[in-house]
Scaffold this motif. Structure first.
Motif, PDB file in Angstrom:
ATOM      1  N   ARG A   5       0.845  -1.137   0.097  1.00 34.75           N
ATOM      2  CA  ARG A   5      -0.054   0.083  -0.129  1.00 34.75           C
ATOM      3  C   ARG A   5       0.932   1.295   0.141  1.00 34.75           C
ATOM      4  O   ARG A   5       0.540   2.143  -0.715  1.00 34.75           O
ATOM      5  N   ARG A   6       1.885   1.316   0.767  1.00 34.26           N
ATOM      6  CA  ARG A   6       2.818   2.370   0.748  1.00 34.26           C
ATOM      7  C   ARG A   6       3.429   2.663  -0.441  1.00 34.26           C
ATOM      8  O   ARG A   6       3.539   4.070  -1.002  1.00 34.26           O
ATOM      9  N   ALA A   7       3.858   1.823  -1.320  1.00 30.31           N
ATOM     10  CA  ALA A   7       4.551   1.810  -2.669  1.00 30.31           C
ATOM     11  C   ALA A   7       3.539   2.416  -3.534  1.00 30.31           C
ATOM     12  O   ALA A   7       3.754   3.281  -4.471  1.00 30.31           O
ATOM     13  N   VAL A   8       2.434   1.751  -3.476  1.00 35.00           N
ATOM     14  CA  VAL A   8       1.224   2.197  -4.526  1.00 35.00           C
ATOM     15  C   VAL A   8       0.872   3.802  -4.076  1.00 35.00           C
ATOM     16  O   VAL A   8       0.714   4.731  -5.128  1.00 35.00           O
ATOM     17  N   MET A   9       0.647   4.097  -2.923  1.00 29.11           N
ATOM     18  CA  MET A   9       0.430   5.331  -2.504  1.00 29.11           C
ATOM     19  C   MET A   9       1.490   6.211  -2.750  1.00 29.11           C
ATOM     20  O   MET A   9       1.352   7.581  -3.331  1.00 29.11           O
ATOM     21  N   ARG A  13      -3.065  14.583   6.623  1.00 26.90           N
ATOM     22  CA  ARG A  13      -2.497  13.063   6.827  1.00 26.90           C
ATOM     23  C   ARG A  13      -3.288  12.126   6.051  1.00 26.90           C
ATOM     24  O   ARG A  13      -4.462  12.230   6.087  1.00 26.90           O
ATOM     25  N   LEU A  14      -2.740  11.513   5.308  1.00 27.53           N
ATOM     26  CA  LEU A  14      -3.086  10.385   4.383  1.00 27.53           C
ATOM     27  C   LEU A  14      -2.513   8.875   4.943  1.00 27.53           C
ATOM     28  O   LEU A  14      -1.493   8.672   4.961  1.00 27.53           O
ATOM     29  N   VAL A  30      -6.330   9.216  -4.498  1.00 26.95           N
ATOM     30  CA  VAL A  30      -5.373  10.154  -4.699  1.00 26.95           C
ATOM     31  C   VAL A  30      -5.557  11.054  -5.715  1.00 26.95           C
ATOM     32  O   VAL A  30      -5.517  12.175  -5.431  1.00 26.95           O
ATOM     33  N   GLU A  31      -6.091  10.637  -6.581  1.00 25.48           N
ATOM     34  CA  GLU A  31      -6.462  11.273  -8.056  1.00 25.48           C
ATOM     35  C   GLU A  31      -7.467  12.424  -7.386  1.00 25.48           C
ATOM     36  O   GLU A  31      -7.512  13.544  -7.856  1.00 25.48           O
ATOM     37  N   LEU A  32      -8.591  11.922  -6.806  1.00 24.70           N
ATOM     38  CA  LEU A  32      -9.630  12.650  -6.503  1.00 24.70           C
ATOM     39  C   LEU A  32      -9.360  13.870  -5.590  1.00 24.70           C
ATOM     40  O   LEU A  32      -9.672  15.035  -5.597  1.00 24.70           O
ATOM     41  N   ILE A  33      -7.949  13.504  -4.795  1.00 23.55           N
ATOM     42  CA  ILE A  33      -7.666  14.628  -3.818  1.00 23.55           C
ATOM     43  C   ILE A  33      -6.913  15.584  -4.717  1.00 23.55           C
ATOM     44  O   ILE A  33      -7.205  16.916  -4.354  1.00 23.55           O
TER      45      ILE A  33
END
Length: 490
Positions: free
Chosen positions: A394-398, A462-463, A477-480
Motif C-alpha cells: 500500500r505504501r509503494a502504491v500510495m 494526513r493520508l 489520491v487522484e480525487l484529492i
C-alpha cells in the motif's frame, strides 16, 4: 395463546448475528411484558420462514433462551415463555419538577472541554476512499486465532484468570511475555515490577500527566504533536511549552529551562513520521539527567515495517531512570482492544499502579489472558508479518500515486509507519478540502488538530493507508488532486 409471528421483526441495520438478534428480540419482549408467562412461541419452522433465516438459527436461539431461563421446551408441544422468566421491575417515574431541577453547571467543580478530534465523519467506513489513520483492517486481522485464544481464556483451565480480582496486579503470563519477548525488540530490559498494563496509550499518558504535573509545573510537547496529549496537559492545568519540530523531530536545544516533563514521539513522530537521530537522543537524555526532568516516550507503531534498520527506543539508552516508556497494541491489533503498557523505574510504576487502582483496579483479566495466548502462541508475529506485507504494498502504491498526481509531501524520504504527512497549497484550507472531498466519498484528516491552539495552520493533512484497499488508493489520491486544483482556482 400462541404468539403470532407477524408481530416479530429483525433490525436490518443491526451488526449482531441473526441468532443474537432473535435472542435479543425474544428476551426484550419477555422482559417488557409483551410476552406473558405460559404463552407459546412460534414454531422454529414458522419463525424461520417469517424471518427468512435458517431453521437451525432459530433453534439455536431458542435453546440459548431455554438455558437462560426465558423459555421452556415441552415435548411435542414446542417452546413456551417460562413461568419463572425474568421480568423488569415496574416503577412509576415521578413527574419532573422543572422549578427544582438540578443546576449541573454549578454542581460540576471541574468542567471538562470535549477532547480535540480530527475532522472525520463517524460513518467513515462507508466511504469508498477512507484515508483514515489508526483503524484496523478486518481483512488483515486473524479473527480465527483470536477467537480460539478468547475461548481458551474463557475455559475452565483459566477460570482464575477470568474471574479473579487481581487488585493492583496484572496477568503474570502477559507481563512475562512483554518483558522477555516484546520489549527486547526495542532494546529495553525490564523487571516485572517495572511494567504496568493500561487501557491503551491514552490511559498511560493520563496516568503520567496526573502523577508528574500540576498547576505549578511545566511540560514540553512537540508542535505539531498528538492532540490527545495536548488535551491531557490542559486538564492537568500545567504550563505547557510547545517546541516546534523540524526534519529531525524535537530539537533538545529548544526545550526551555525549568521543564519538569518532556513528551516525545522520538522514534516515529506524530504526525510527520520523522525519526529523531541518535545525536539528538543523547542530547535529550543528557539534559534530562543534568536538569532532572522526566522524558515520556510514546513509542507507537514501532512494530510496523520500515525500509531502514530499526532504531532502539529512547528508553533503551536511558541509564539513569529518566524515561517513562509507553506502548500500545492499538495500531497492530485493533483500537477497541484498549490495551497498552508503561515501563519505568519501580518507584514510578508503584505510584502509577495505585493511580490506576482508583479508576479500574486493572484491565479485564480475560482480555489480558486472551492477549497472552495470542502473543505467546505466535499469532501476533504472524499478524505483524501479514500487515507488513500489505502495508509495504500500500505504501509503494500510495507513494507512486502521490508522485503521479503531484501532491506535496511535507516530509519526503520517509520509509515507515502507516501514513503520509502532506502540504496543501498556501491558499487552500485542508479543513475545507476535507469537507469538499466527502462529496467524492474520500476521507482525509486535516492537520489543524495537531498544532497548538493559537496556531491556525490549515495547510497540512494526513493520508493513512491502514484502512483502505490497495486497488482504491490511486483513484482516491487522484480525487484529492482534483479537489485541490478546484479549490486553488477559487
Amino acid at each position: 395463546m400462541a404468539i403470532p409471528t407477524e408481530t416479530l421483526f429483525l433490525d436490518p441495520e443491526s451488526e449482531r448475528t441473526l441468532q443474537q438478534q432473535i435472542q435479543q428480540l425474544v428476551a426484550d419482549s419477555i422482559l417488557s411484558g409483551r410476552f406473558q408467562p405460559g404463552e407459546k412461541m412460534p414454531s422454529t419452522r414458522a419463525f424461520a420462514r417469517h424471518l427468512k433465516v435458517a431453521r437451525i438459527t432459530v433453534s439455536l436461539a431458542y435453546n440459548e433462551l431455554v438455558a437462560n431461563g426465558f423459555l421452556v421446551s415441552r415435548d411435542r408441544s414446542g417452546y413456551f415463555v417460562a413461568d419463572t422468566a425474568p421480568r423488569r421491575p415496574q416503577f412509576t417515574a415521578p413527574a419532573a419538577d422543572p422549578d427544582g431541577a438540578m443546576d449541573w453547571q454549578a454542581a460540576i467543580a471541574n468542567p471538562q472541554r470535549p477532547p480535540s478530534e480530527l475532522v472525520r465523519p463517524p460513518d467513515w467506513r462507508s466511504y469508498h476512499f477512507p484515508f483514515i489513520y489508526g483503524q484496523s483492517d478486518p481483512r488483515l486481522f486473524d479473527h480465527q486465532n483470536w477467537r480460539l485464544c478468547a475461548i481458551n481464556a474463557l475455559g475452565r483451565k483459566d477460570f482464575e484468570a477470568l474471574t479473579t480480582d487481581y487488585y493492583e496486579r496484572d496477568d503474570p503470563v502477559l507481563i512475562e511475555y512483554l518483558r522477555r519477548q516484546l520489549l527486547p525488540r526495542r532494546g529495553i530490559s525490564a523487571q516485572p515490577q517495572e511494567i504496568l498494563l493500561t487501557m491503551g496509550a491514552q490511559n498511560a499518558l493520563w496516568i503520567a500527566t496526573q502523577l508528574l504535573l500540576s498547576s505549578e509545573r511545566t511540560a514540553a510537547m512537540e508542535n505539531p504533536g498528538y492532540a490527545g496529549l495536548r488535551d491531557l496537559l490542559r486538564q492537568s492545568r500545567c504550563r505547557t511549552h510547545f517546541v516546534d519540530i523540524d526534519e529531525d523531530g524535537l530539537p533538545p536545544e529548544d526545550i526551555p529551562r525549568g521543564i519538569d516533563a518532556v513528551f516525545t514521539t522520538a522514534s516515529h513522530h506524530c504526525p510527520t513520521n520523522v525519526t529523531m537521530p541518535q545525536a539528538r537522543r543523547r542530547d535529550l537524555l543528557t539534559r534530562a539527567r543534568e536538569e532532572n526532568f522526566v522524558v515520556v516516550e510514546d513509542d507507537y507503531e514501532f512494530e510496523l515495517p520500515s525500509l531502514r534498520a530499526p532504531t532502539p527506543a529512547l528508553k533503551a539508552q536511558d541509564r539513569t531512570g529518566h524515561v517513562i516508556y509507553i506502548g500500545s497494541f492499538s495500531k497492530t491489533l485493533f483500537p477497541g482492544l484498549r490495551m497498552g503498557y508503561m515501563v519505568a523505574p519501580e518507584p514510578f510504576i508503584r505510584q502509577a499502579r495505585s493511580m490506576r487502582a482508583y479508576i479500574m483496579r486493572h484491565p479485564p483479566g480475560h482480555v489480558q489472558r486472551t492477549m497472552a495466548y495470542f502473543l505467546s502462541l505466535g499469532h501476533f508475529d504472524a499478524q505483524l508479518a501479514r500487515m507488513g506485507d500489505a502495508f509495504s504494498r500500500r505504501r509503494a502504491v500510495m507513494e507512486k500515486a502521490i508522485e503521479d498526481v503531484g501532491l506535496d509531501l511535507a516530509t519526503p524520504g520517509l520509509t515507515g509507519g502507516s501514513s503520509f504527512w502532506l502540504r496543501a497549497p498556501a491558499h487552500v484550507s485542508t479543513t475545507d478540502l476535507a469537507m469538499r472531498l466527502r462529496e467524492d466519498s474520500v476521507v482525509i484528516e486535516p492537520g489543524q488538530a495537531f498544532f497548538k491552539p493559537e496556531e491556525q495552520n490549515q495547510q497540512f493533512y494526513r493520508l493513512a493507508y491502514s484502512s483502505i484497499a490497495t486497488n482504491r488508493i490511486p483513484q482516491g489520491v487522484e480525487l484529492i488532486g482534483r479537489a485541490i486544483a478546484e479549490l486553488s482556482e477559487r
